[in-house]
Write a protein that holds these residues in place. Structure first.
Motif, PDB file in Angstrom:
ATOM      1  N   PRO A  87       0.777  -1.315  -0.024  1.00  0.00           N
ATOM      2  CA  PRO A  87      -0.204  -0.044   0.000  1.00  0.00           C
ATOM      3  C   PRO A  87       0.810   1.189   0.051  1.00  0.00           C
ATOM      4  CG  PRO A  87      -0.048  -0.782   2.086  1.00  0.00           C
ATOM      5  CD  PRO A  87       0.560  -1.914   1.175  1.00  0.00           C
ATOM      6  N   GLY A  88       0.279   2.354  -0.333  1.00  0.00           N
ATOM      7  CA  GLY A  88       0.934   3.558  -0.192  1.00  0.00           C
ATOM      8  C   GLY A  88       1.216   4.214  -1.882  1.00  0.00           C
ATOM      9  N   LEU A  89       0.957   5.443  -1.922  1.00  0.00           N
ATOM     10  CA  LEU A  89       1.067   6.073  -3.265  1.00  0.00           C
ATOM     11  C   LEU A  89       2.845   6.001  -3.642  1.00  0.00           C
ATOM     12  CD1 LEU A  89      -0.518   7.711  -5.516  1.00  0.00           C
ATOM     13  CD2 LEU A  89       0.810   9.681  -4.497  1.00  0.00           C
ATOM     14  N   ALA A  90       3.775   6.186  -2.942  1.00  0.00           N
ATOM     15  CA  ALA A  90       4.926   5.952  -3.131  1.00  0.00           C
ATOM     16  C   ALA A  90       5.378   4.790  -3.899  1.00  0.00           C
ATOM     17  CB  ALA A  90       5.881   6.162  -2.130  1.00  0.00           C
ATOM     18  N   ARG A  91       4.811   3.824  -3.164  1.00  0.00           N
ATOM     19  CA  ARG A  91       5.039   2.239  -3.654  1.00  0.00           C
ATOM     20  C   ARG A  91       4.546   2.101  -4.960  1.00  0.00           C
ATOM     21  NH1 ARG A  91       7.314  -0.891   0.062  1.00  0.00           N
ATOM     22  NH2 ARG A  91       7.354  -0.125   2.407  1.00  0.00           N
ATOM     23  N   GLN A  92       3.109   2.869  -5.210  1.00  0.00           N
ATOM     24  CA  GLN A  92       2.365   2.582  -6.524  1.00  0.00           C
ATOM     25  C   GLN A  92       3.494   3.235  -7.596  1.00  0.00           C
ATOM     26  OE1 GLN A  92      -1.358   4.308  -4.963  1.00  0.00           O
ATOM     27  NE2 GLN A  92      -2.229   2.379  -5.856  1.00  0.00           N
ATOM     28  N   LEU A  93       3.839   4.498  -7.184  1.00  0.00           N
ATOM     29  CA  LEU A  93       4.600   5.286  -8.347  1.00  0.00           C
ATOM     30  C   LEU A  93       5.920   4.857  -8.708  1.00  0.00           C
ATOM     31  CD1 LEU A  93       4.408   7.885  -9.921  1.00  0.00           C
ATOM     32  CD2 LEU A  93       5.342   9.026  -7.892  1.00  0.00           C
ATOM     33  N   TRP A  94       6.574   4.177  -7.500  1.00  0.00           N
ATOM     34  CA  TRP A  94       8.053   3.700  -7.822  1.00  0.00           C
ATOM     35  C   TRP A  94       8.338   2.886  -9.079  1.00  0.00           C
ATOM     36  CZ3 TRP A  94      12.443   4.842  -5.247  1.00  0.00           C
ATOM     37  CH2 TRP A  94      13.666   4.308  -5.680  1.00  0.00           C
ATOM     38  N   PRO A  95       7.502   1.698  -9.432  1.00  0.00           N
ATOM     39  CA  PRO A  95       7.808   1.276 -10.514  1.00  0.00           C
ATOM     40  C   PRO A  95       7.395   1.838 -11.835  1.00  0.00           C
ATOM     41  CG  PRO A  95       5.736   0.260  -9.635  1.00  0.00           C
ATOM     42  CD  PRO A  95       6.252   1.325  -8.500  1.00  0.00           C
ATOM     43  N   LYS A  96       6.659   3.080 -11.729  1.00  0.00           N
ATOM     44  CA  LYS A  96       6.523   3.772 -12.739  1.00  0.00           C
ATOM     45  C   LYS A  96       7.633   4.746 -13.141  1.00  0.00           C
ATOM     46  CE  LYS A  96       2.276   2.136 -12.591  1.00  0.00           C
ATOM     47  NZ  LYS A  96       1.912   1.227 -13.573  1.00  0.00           N
ATOM     48  N   LEU A  97       8.644   4.944 -12.400  1.00  0.00           N
ATOM     49  CA  LEU A  97       9.440   5.745 -12.484  1.00  0.00           C
ATOM     50  C   LEU A  97      10.939   5.199 -12.720  1.00  0.00           C
ATOM     51  CD1 LEU A  97       9.098   8.035  -9.250  1.00  0.00           C
ATOM     52  CD2 LEU A  97       8.189   8.528 -11.734  1.00  0.00           C
ATOM     53  N   THR A  98      11.228   3.969 -12.363  1.00  0.00           N
ATOM     54  CA  THR A  98      12.344   3.163 -12.579  1.00  0.00           C
ATOM     55  C   THR A  98      12.161   1.664 -12.442  1.00  0.00           C
ATOM     56  OG1 THR A  98      14.643   2.936 -11.566  1.00  0.00           O
ATOM     57  CG2 THR A  98      12.755   3.227 -10.130  1.00  0.00           C
ATOM     58  N   GLY A  99      13.203   1.044 -13.100  1.00  0.00           N
ATOM     59  CA  GLY A  99      13.111  -0.346 -13.188  1.00  0.00           C
ATOM     60  C   GLY A  99      13.801  -1.244 -12.117  1.00  0.00           C
ATOM     61  N   ARG A 100      14.493  -0.320 -11.016  1.00  0.00           N
ATOM     62  CA  ARG A 100      15.172  -0.902 -10.103  1.00  0.00           C
ATOM     63  C   ARG A 100      14.242  -1.263  -8.939  1.00  0.00           C
ATOM     64  NH1 ARG A 100      20.635   3.368  -9.678  1.00  0.00           N
ATOM     65  NH2 ARG A 100      21.219   3.064 -11.573  1.00  0.00           N
ATOM     66  N   PRO A 101      14.776  -2.339  -8.318  1.00  0.00           N
ATOM     67  CA  PRO A 101      13.928  -2.515  -6.983  1.00  0.00           C
ATOM     68  C   PRO A 101      13.499  -1.556  -6.063  1.00  0.00           C
ATOM     69  CG  PRO A 101      15.350  -4.319  -7.673  1.00  0.00           C
ATOM     70  CD  PRO A 101      15.751  -3.115  -8.361  1.00  0.00           C
ATOM     71  N   ALA A 102      12.621  -1.576  -5.380  1.00  0.00           N
ATOM     72  CA  ALA A 102      12.306  -0.446  -4.380  1.00  0.00           C
ATOM     73  C   ALA A 102      13.026  -1.021  -2.876  1.00  0.00           C
ATOM     74  CB  ALA A 102      10.862  -0.311  -4.021  1.00  0.00           C
ATOM     75  N   ASP A 103      13.759  -0.245  -2.474  1.00  0.00           N
ATOM     76  CA  ASP A 103      14.163  -0.376  -1.133  1.00  0.00           C
ATOM     77  C   ASP A 103      13.644   0.447   0.001  1.00  0.00           C
ATOM     78  OD1 ASP A 103      16.543   1.807  -0.516  1.00  0.00           O
ATOM     79  OD2 ASP A 103      16.393   1.346  -2.432  1.00  0.00           O
ATOM     80  N   GLU A 104      13.445   0.281   1.086  1.00  0.00           N
ATOM     81  CA  GLU A 104      12.933   1.001   2.034  1.00  0.00           C
ATOM     82  C   GLU A 104      13.282   2.376   2.231  1.00  0.00           C
ATOM     83  OE1 GLU A 104      10.064   0.442   3.571  1.00  0.00           O
ATOM     84  OE2 GLU A 104       9.830  -1.174   2.603  1.00  0.00           O
TER      85      GLU A 104
END
Length: 429
Positions: A206-223
């Motif tokens: 959940p959370g907008l930042a997590r929704q938006l992250w894969p729209k900005l970069t192909g790198r995995p998201a870290d906390e």
């Protein structure tokens, strides 16, 4: 740009007497109408010192404004400046509804900050969701665009599609506007195409930042990186009457629905001096990293007559508090170290002779460069975040007198009357 109206803070209504012009502006009428109020006994006038003009008691004028339903449209002739309870900008910090905005953004999610801005209430755990029908319409519309279209093009189209899918968009009641905003913002993020190679688990949380992250970069998201993105979204929600916010308020003054208000803001945001400024800083930081230092890059900018992007802000004499906050968080992200060092090098190189400080565009560039994002990623973050601010200003403006922002043009053309033009039909002699 009129966003410096909040730099000096809010002032209480003056207890001094008002001139006829000031009274007319406060009432939103012509000077002739002011004297009509006097003749009807609704206002009391006194002769000004020296016998030139009349003066009026400010409290009496305000009381008349409340009775007639009129509100002060501007604070001074030629300047759009009016009361707002949303953002206050000081010399080195800014506040959302009286609360330090940087602390608010660091301690709370974007959705929680947006709710605070809209309602003045903090709602822990608040999450925005996109209705399936609205999201499907937005994705279809965005998917039909040419591949070369930029993110702001896609966001504008997504807003139009979301509006068309909402039959209640013309309901300007507070609850209807808030309901639409809570669905529009996640729709904008979800309607953007996903960057290839993204980690699917990032978008599932959940959370907008997590929704938006894969729209900005192909790198995995870290906390740590997600915390930077989420804080950036919170910091950028509003900044008083920036150019795009003024456009949004003008649209709301004409009683445009919230989707149209957001469209007006997006139209202005795309300019290189506003939302797109972070892209210039992104390119500069990339070049600094490639060339191994800021000195040749800064020299090239100055030699070609270009300003060095990411530096200086007309409202802050020191480092932009939004940049200061993001830099502190980026220092906790190991992969951001090279880009952060490059940004510091740019500041140090440039300030040898000119006292400039980093602004939010440079901080966004550090995030985008270090996270493998595209050049326009900062603009995307800016646009989606500021949508909540435009909605907050629309809610304020819907409570004001319609069409109150009507400046007068200063005509500089030929003095009339001029003779009718004597043109000739095409091909005639």
């Amino acid at each position: 740009m009129t966003d410096q109206a909040g730099a000096a803070g809010f002032t209480e209504p003056s207890a001094q007497r008002l001139t006829t012009r000031e009274t007319a502006e406060r009432l939103g009428v012509k000077p002739e109408t002011v004297y009509a109020y006097v003749s009807r006994g609704q206002l009391t006038s006194n002769r000004a010192p020296g016998g030139r003009g009349s003066t009026f008691d400010a409290a009496e004028v305000d009381a008349l404004a409340r009775r007639t339903g009129r509100r002060e449209p501007t604070a001074a002739a030629g300047a759009l400046s009016f009361p707002t309870g949303i953002t206050l900008i000081g010399s080195d910090q800014y506040f959302f509804r009286g609360v330090d905005a940087t602390e608010l953004a660091r301690r709370h999610t974007y959705e929680e900050v947006a709710e605070w801005l809209w309602t003045g209430e903090l709602r822990p755990g608040m999450r925005f969701t996109a209705p399936a029908e609205t999201l499907a319409a937005a994705r279809r519309a965005v998917g039909a665009l040419p591949a070369h279209c930029g993110a702001t093009d896609r966001l504008r189209v997504a807003v139009v599609a979301a509006a068309a899918a909402d039959p209640l968009r013309f309901d300007l009641s507070r609850e209807a506007v808030l309901g639409g905003a809570r669905s529009l913002i996640p729709t904008l993020a979800a309607a953007l195409p996903t960057v290839a190679g993204e980690a699917s688990e990032a978008a599932a949380r959940p959370g907008l930042a997590r929704q938006l992250w894969p729209k900005l970069t192909g790198r995995p998201a870290d906390e740590a990186s997600l915390a930077v993105l989420d804080t950036a979204l919170g910091l950028l929600i509003d900044h008083d009457l920036a150019a795009s916010t003024l456009a949004a308020r003008v649209a709301a003054s004409a009683r445009a629905h919230p989707y149209a208000v957001v469209s007006a803001g997006l139209g202005v945001l795309e300019g290189p001096l506003h939302g797109a400024a972070s892209g210039l800083a992104h390119r500069m930081l990339t070049e600094v990293l490639e060339r191994g230092g800021a000195a040749p890059v800064v020299a090239d900018h100055l030699r070609s007559g270009r300003r060095v992007p990411g530096l200086g802000h007309r409202l802050y004499a020191v480092e932009d508090p939004r940049a200061r906050t993001l830099f502190a968080l980026l220092a906790e992200v190991p992969r951001a170290a090279p880009a952060l060092a490059a940004a510091r090098d740019v500041v140090a190189t440039t300030t040898r002779h000119t006292p400039l400080h980093a602004n939010i565009d440079l901080a966004l560039a550090v995030l985008s460069v270090s996270s493998g994002m595209a050049v326009e990623a900062g603009e995307t973050v800016f646009a989606i975040s500021r949508t909540a601010g435009w909605i907050a200003h629309a809610l304020e403006e819907y409570g004001e007198r319609p069409l109150r922002m009507r400046p007068s043009g200063q005509y500089t053309g030929p003095r009339p009357p001029q003779p009718l033009p004597s043109g000739h039909a095409p091909g005639s002699q």
